[in-house]
Design a protein around this motif. Sequence first.
Motif, PDB file in Angstrom:
ATOM      1  N   PHE A   7       0.828  -1.214   0.000  1.00  0.00           N
ATOM      2  CA  PHE A   7       0.000   0.000   0.000  1.00  0.00           C
ATOM      3  C   PHE A   7       0.864   1.267   0.000  1.00  0.00           C
ATOM      4  N   PHE A   8       1.987   1.246   0.705  1.00  0.00           N
ATOM      5  CA  PHE A   8       2.671   2.505   0.985  1.00  0.00           C
ATOM      6  C   PHE A   8       4.179   2.423   1.164  1.00  0.00           C
ATOM      7  N   ASN A   9       4.762   1.248   1.324  1.00  0.00           N
ATOM      8  CA  ASN A   9       6.162   1.150   1.733  1.00  0.00           C
ATOM      9  C   ASN A   9       7.087   1.446   0.557  1.00  0.00           C
ATOM     10  N   THR A  10       7.665   2.631   0.591  1.00  0.00           N
ATOM     11  CA  THR A  10       8.450   3.121  -0.539  1.00  0.00           C
ATOM     12  C   THR A  10       9.904   2.678  -0.524  1.00  0.00           C
ATOM     13  N   LYS A  11      10.301   1.886   0.468  1.00  0.00           N
ATOM     14  CA  LYS A  11      11.680   1.394   0.426  1.00  0.00           C
ATOM     15  C   LYS A  11      11.755  -0.125   0.382  1.00  0.00           C
ATOM     16  N   ASP A  12      10.939  -0.843   1.142  1.00  0.00           N
ATOM     17  CA  ASP A  12      11.055  -2.303   1.182  1.00  0.00           C
ATOM     18  C   ASP A  12      10.444  -2.981  -0.035  1.00  0.00           C
ATOM     19  N   ILE A  13       9.296  -2.505  -0.501  1.00  0.00           N
ATOM     20  CA  ILE A  13       8.663  -3.117  -1.675  1.00  0.00           C
ATOM     21  C   ILE A  13       9.507  -2.898  -2.933  1.00  0.00           C
ATOM     22  N   PRO A  14      10.011  -1.696  -3.203  1.00  0.00           N
ATOM     23  CA  PRO A  14      10.884  -1.560  -4.371  1.00  0.00           C
ATOM     24  C   PRO A  14      12.141  -2.433  -4.289  1.00  0.00           C
ATOM     25  N   THR A  15      12.685  -2.592  -3.096  1.00  0.00           N
ATOM     26  CA  THR A  15      13.851  -3.458  -2.930  1.00  0.00           C
ATOM     27  C   THR A  15      13.478  -4.907  -3.224  1.00  0.00           C
ATOM     28  N   ALA A  16      12.358  -5.350  -2.665  1.00  0.00           N
ATOM     29  CA  ALA A  16      11.884  -6.715  -2.926  1.00  0.00           C
ATOM     30  C   ALA A  16      11.603  -6.903  -4.413  1.00  0.00           C
ATOM     31  N   ALA A  17      11.020  -5.896  -5.037  1.00  0.00           N
ATOM     32  CA  ALA A  17      10.726  -5.983  -6.472  1.00  0.00           C
ATOM     33  C   ALA A  17      12.016  -6.092  -7.280  1.00  0.00           C
ATOM     34  N   GLY A  18      13.028  -5.342  -6.897  1.00  0.00           N
ATOM     35  CA  GLY A  18      14.314  -5.419  -7.593  1.00  0.00           C
ATOM     36  C   GLY A  18      14.921  -6.806  -7.515  1.00  0.00           C
ATOM     37  N   TYR A  19      14.928  -7.386  -6.317  1.00  0.00           N
ATOM     38  CA  TYR A  19      15.454  -8.739  -6.157  1.00  0.00           C
ATOM     39  C   TYR A  19      14.623  -9.744  -6.955  1.00  0.00           C
ATOM     40  N   THR A  20      13.310  -9.572  -6.924  1.00  0.00           N
ATOM     41  CA  THR A  20      12.426 -10.499  -7.631  1.00  0.00           C
ATOM     42  C   THR A  20      12.613 -10.397  -9.139  1.00  0.00           C
ATOM     43  N   LEU A  21      12.715  -9.172  -9.642  1.00  0.00           N
ATOM     44  CA  LEU A  21      12.939  -8.984 -11.078  1.00  0.00           C
ATOM     45  C   LEU A  21      14.276  -9.578 -11.509  1.00  0.00           C
ATOM     46  N   PHE A  22      15.301  -9.345 -10.709  1.00  0.00           N
ATOM     47  CA  PHE A  22      16.617  -9.878 -11.054  1.00  0.00           C
ATOM     48  C   PHE A  22      16.601 -11.408 -11.048  1.00  0.00           C
ATOM     49  N   THR A  23      16.022 -11.986  -9.997  1.00  0.00           N
ATOM     50  CA  THR A  23      15.941 -13.446  -9.916  1.00  0.00           C
ATOM     51  C   THR A  23      15.129 -14.012 -11.078  1.00  0.00           C
ATOM     52  N   SER A  24      14.013 -13.375 -11.399  1.00  0.00           N
ATOM     53  CA  SER A  24      13.189 -13.826 -12.529  1.00  0.00           C
ATOM     54  C   SER A  24      13.972 -13.741 -13.830  1.00  0.00           C
ATOM     55  N   GLY A  25      14.740 -12.678 -13.988  1.00  0.00           N
ATOM     56  CA  GLY A  25      15.577 -12.548 -15.177  1.00  0.00           C
ATOM     57  C   GLY A  25      16.609 -13.657 -15.268  1.00  0.00           C
ATOM     58  N   CYS A  26      17.203 -14.026 -14.125  1.00  0.00           N
ATOM     59  CA  CYS A  26      18.181 -15.128 -14.114  1.00  0.00           C
ATOM     60  C   CYS A  26      17.518 -16.458 -14.475  1.00  0.00           C
ATOM     61  N   VAL A  27      16.359 -16.723 -13.893  1.00  0.00           N
ATOM     62  CA  VAL A  27      15.640 -17.965 -14.207  1.00  0.00           C
ATOM     63  C   VAL A  27      15.248 -17.976 -15.683  1.00  0.00           C
ATOM     64  N   ALA A  28      14.768 -16.851 -16.183  1.00  0.00           N
ATOM     65  CA  ALA A  28      14.384 -16.782 -17.598  1.00  0.00           C
ATOM     66  C   ALA A  28      15.602 -16.985 -18.497  1.00  0.00           C
ATOM     67  N   THR A  29      16.761 -16.484 -18.078  1.00  0.00           N
ATOM     68  CA  THR A  29      17.985 -16.681 -18.855  1.00  0.00           C
ATOM     69  C   THR A  29      18.330 -18.164 -18.950  1.00  0.00           C
ATOM     70  N   ILE A  30      18.297 -18.847 -17.807  1.00  0.00           N
ATOM     71  CA  ILE A  30      18.588 -20.283 -17.794  1.00  0.00           C
ATOM     72  C   ILE A  30      17.583 -21.030 -18.660  1.00  0.00           C
ATOM     73  N   TRP A  31      16.327 -20.662 -18.515  1.00  0.00           N
ATOM     74  CA  TRP A  31      15.267 -21.290 -19.298  1.00  0.00           C
ATOM     75  C   TRP A  31      15.506 -21.075 -20.790  1.00  0.00           C
ATOM     76  N   PHE A  32      15.867 -19.850 -21.138  1.00  0.00           N
ATOM     77  CA  PHE A  32      16.109 -19.506 -22.538  1.00  0.00           C
ATOM     78  C   PHE A  32      17.311 -20.265 -23.087  1.00  0.00           C
ATOM     79  N   LEU A  33      18.371 -20.339 -22.308  1.00  0.00           N
ATOM     80  CA  LEU A  33      19.596 -20.985 -22.762  1.00  0.00           C
ATOM     81  C   LEU A  33      19.472 -22.508 -22.841  1.00  0.00           C
ATOM     82  N   ARG A  34      18.500 -23.077 -22.137  1.00  0.00           N
ATOM     83  CA  ARG A  34      18.329 -24.523 -22.164  1.00  0.00           C
ATOM     84  C   ARG A  34      17.610 -24.996 -23.419  1.00  0.00           C
ATOM     85  N   GLY A  35      17.349 -24.109 -24.341  1.00  0.00           N
ATOM     86  CA  GLY A  35      16.789 -24.519 -25.624  1.00  0.00           C
ATOM     87  C   GLY A  35      15.276 -24.599 -25.642  1.00  0.00           C
ATOM     88  N   SER A  36      14.611 -23.775 -24.828  1.00  0.00           N
ATOM     89  CA  SER A  36      13.150 -23.772 -24.874  1.00  0.00           C
ATOM     90  C   SER A  36      12.702 -23.178 -26.210  1.00  0.00           C
TER      91      SER A  36
END
Length: 191
Positions: free
Chosen positions: A143-172
């Motif tokens: 609703f309002f947390n301008t420091k913890d949610i953006p930080t969590a989102a950054g980690y989540t986006l980065f992790t998702s990007g890493c998983v997507a990279t592995i997925w992409f490189l595995r020949g999907s």
Amino acid sequence: MKLRVLNQVLLVTFLFIGSLFTVMLFWGSQSVGISADEHIHMLDLGEWRWTSDPDKERHFGVYGLSYQLLGHAASVLVGIESPGVVGYATESFAVRHAVVATLTLLSAFCVGFVTTVVTRSKVWGLWSAVALLAIPPFWGHGFFNTKDIPTAAGYTLFTSGCVATIWFLRGSNANKKILTLVVTLTAIGLW
């Protein structure tokens, strides 16, 4: 046949619950007050101090730069603030809180994406996204947390990007759009 029907029922149920959480998240972001240190972060942004100063109470160089700039850009886009001039009106806080809510949903989407990739199940992917939104501290801070949610989102986006990279490189059966998603998620998460 019964399993297919059950999957469809679960998908519809999770979509419905996720939709409710989304509506309540954006309603909450517009009706809950500011956090204790939000005004300090906005003051730091207004002064455009690019490094931390140990003699001051503010901590601009520690965290919050990406979100602060994103929140300010959103306020400028909707005409609430002028470029380089941070506003403290109710409308300015409302726009920044809508950005936090959007980052909360983006994080939930990324968790669902990763779960779908790993389990190859849309039902489990949707369940994981809804389950994240159902965690009261995460959802409530959305609703309002301008420091913890953006930080969590950054980690989540980065992790998702890493998983997507592995997925992409595995020949999907990925194409250029998926590669663009991979690079975008990773870059945004790093920023």
